[in-house]
Scaffold this active site. Structure first.
Site, PDB file in Angstrom:
ATOM      1  CB  CYS A 256      -0.893   0.090   1.134  1.00 21.04           C
ATOM      2  SG  CYS A 256      -0.076  -0.011   2.794  1.00 21.04           S
ATOM      3  CG  HIS A 305      -4.722   0.070   3.500  1.00 17.64           C
ATOM      4  ND1 HIS A 305      -3.917  -0.819   2.972  1.00 17.64           N
ATOM      5  CD2 HIS A 305      -5.410   0.611   2.801  1.00 17.64           C
ATOM      6  CE1 HIS A 305      -4.397  -1.012   1.536  1.00 17.64           C
ATOM      7  NE2 HIS A 305      -5.207  -0.119   1.639  1.00 17.64           N
ATOM      8  CG  HIS A 317      -6.561   0.685  -2.128  1.00 15.74           C
ATOM      9  ND1 HIS A 317      -6.925  -0.206  -0.547  1.00 15.74           N
ATOM     10  CD2 HIS A 317      -7.462  -0.016  -2.833  1.00 15.74           C
ATOM     11  CE1 HIS A 317      -7.942  -0.904  -0.766  1.00 15.74           C
ATOM     12  NE2 HIS A 317      -8.407  -0.885  -2.108  1.00 15.74           N
TER      13      HIS A 317
END
Length: 341
Positions: A256, A305, A317
């Protein structure tokens, strides 16, 4: 005197009772095992998703440790080079003073103070300030320079030793996080292996639909946060479909924070490596309504994240293992805050 009595044998009745009890226990265990239902596809998916989330938490810590290791290695290299150069300078100073002493020795007039210095530790000698009166001004200055150099060199060696210790501990932490990530992913795979072929096929088809190039997602007509934010978002969009790989920073696979740092790098902006560090890379935006395309979006309380806001309540993402870079609703994860770089 030792007894020679034979041990008392258990009675036939007792043996029969024990045997019957054991048999009953085995039967009950067998029935319980048969009665225990296999976890449903939904339960397995929930457990796997949880393991993937835990693996991602460990991945961001791994990324941070790896970044620390690189910084520490540079610092250790710099200090060791500094110590080596300092030692060379000290050797040259000693050599110069030794040449003076040799000349004095040949003339039969070597100063006892210089002789003592050359055979011992000048620091302890220089503590006796009165002895400086026995030296010529030039020799006294040389001795002081050498003693100062020795003290500085000792400090630099101690600093280098401390950094080397930190580097060793960081490498250990790095290995532990790597093992933790592999363990979580292996456990997730074990759970996936408990599913039937039909359930696996259904889950894979669902994942394939989510991974499919969804460039036609309705992103609305939001104006980008900035020209740089727009460039970063465009770079990330060019990687839709690239696989998630923990620790990866592109250009063919990403985790991420690897995706967001790579995307902004293409836009001419350097970002820190981890999601937690990227959280401090700009102005914080406390509500989703403040977000504009190109802004960073942080999720979960521990900020493990991160993605790029793409507009119309959508985030771009690198989601998790087995998934590809893609658009998803911002509401699929607990929103923490946004960051305008």
């Amino acid at each position: 005197m030792a007894s020679h009595r034979r041990p008392k044998q258990p009675s036939r009745t007792r043996v029969t009772v024990l045997t019957a009890t054991a048999a009953a226990a085995v039967a009950l265990s067998s029935q319980a095992a048969q009665a225990a239902p296999n976890p449903s596809k939904k339960d397995v998916k929930a457990q796997v998703d949880k393991l993937y989330e835990q693996a991602e938490q460990a991945t961001e810590k791994y990324n941070g440790a790896k970044e620390d290791q690189a910084k520490l290695q540079k610092e250790v290299d710099r200090l060791q080079d500094k110590v080596a150069r300092g030692q060379e300078e000290l050797n040259q100073l000693r050599k110069g003073l030794g040449a003076v002493a040799s000349g004095q020795y040949r003339s039969g007039s070597i100063d006892p103070s210089v002789q003592l210095f050359l055979s011992g530790d000048p620091d302890s000698y220089l503590d006796k300030a009165s002895t400086l009166d026995q030296l010529s001004g030039h020799q006294a200055e040389q001795l002081k320079t050498i003693a100062d150099k020795q003290r500085l060199l000792a400090q630099e060696r101690a600093e280098a030793a401390g950094k080397i210790k930190d580097l060793s501990e960081t490498r250990k932490a790095l290995g532990e996080k790597k093992d933790e990530i592999k363990g979580k992913l292996a456990k997730a795979q074990e759970l996936l292996n408990t599913m039937t072929a039909k359930e696996k096929a259904a889950m894979e088809a669902e994942q394939a639909r989510a991974n499919r190039d969804n460039s036609r997602a309705n992103l609305g007509d939001d104006v980008p946060a900035s020209q740089r934010g727009a460039a970063a978002l465009a770079a990330a969009q060019s990687k839709i479909g690239s696989p998630y790989v923990w620790g990866a920073t592109g250009p063919s696979s990403f985790d991420c924070s690897g995706l967001t740092s790579w995307a902004y790098q293409q836009a001419g902006q350097s970002l820190p490596r981890t999601s937690q560090e990227q959280a401090n890379a700009g102005t914080r935006l406390g509500s989703e309504s403040q977000l504009k395309p190109g802004d960073l979006v942080l999720f979960y309380n521990d900020l493990h994240h991160i993605g790029l806001y793409a507009g119309n309540g959508t985030v771009l993402h690198a989601p998790k293992p087995g998934a590809a870079v893609r658009y998803e609703s911002i509401n699929n994860m607990p929103f923490a805050f946004g960051v305008r770089v």
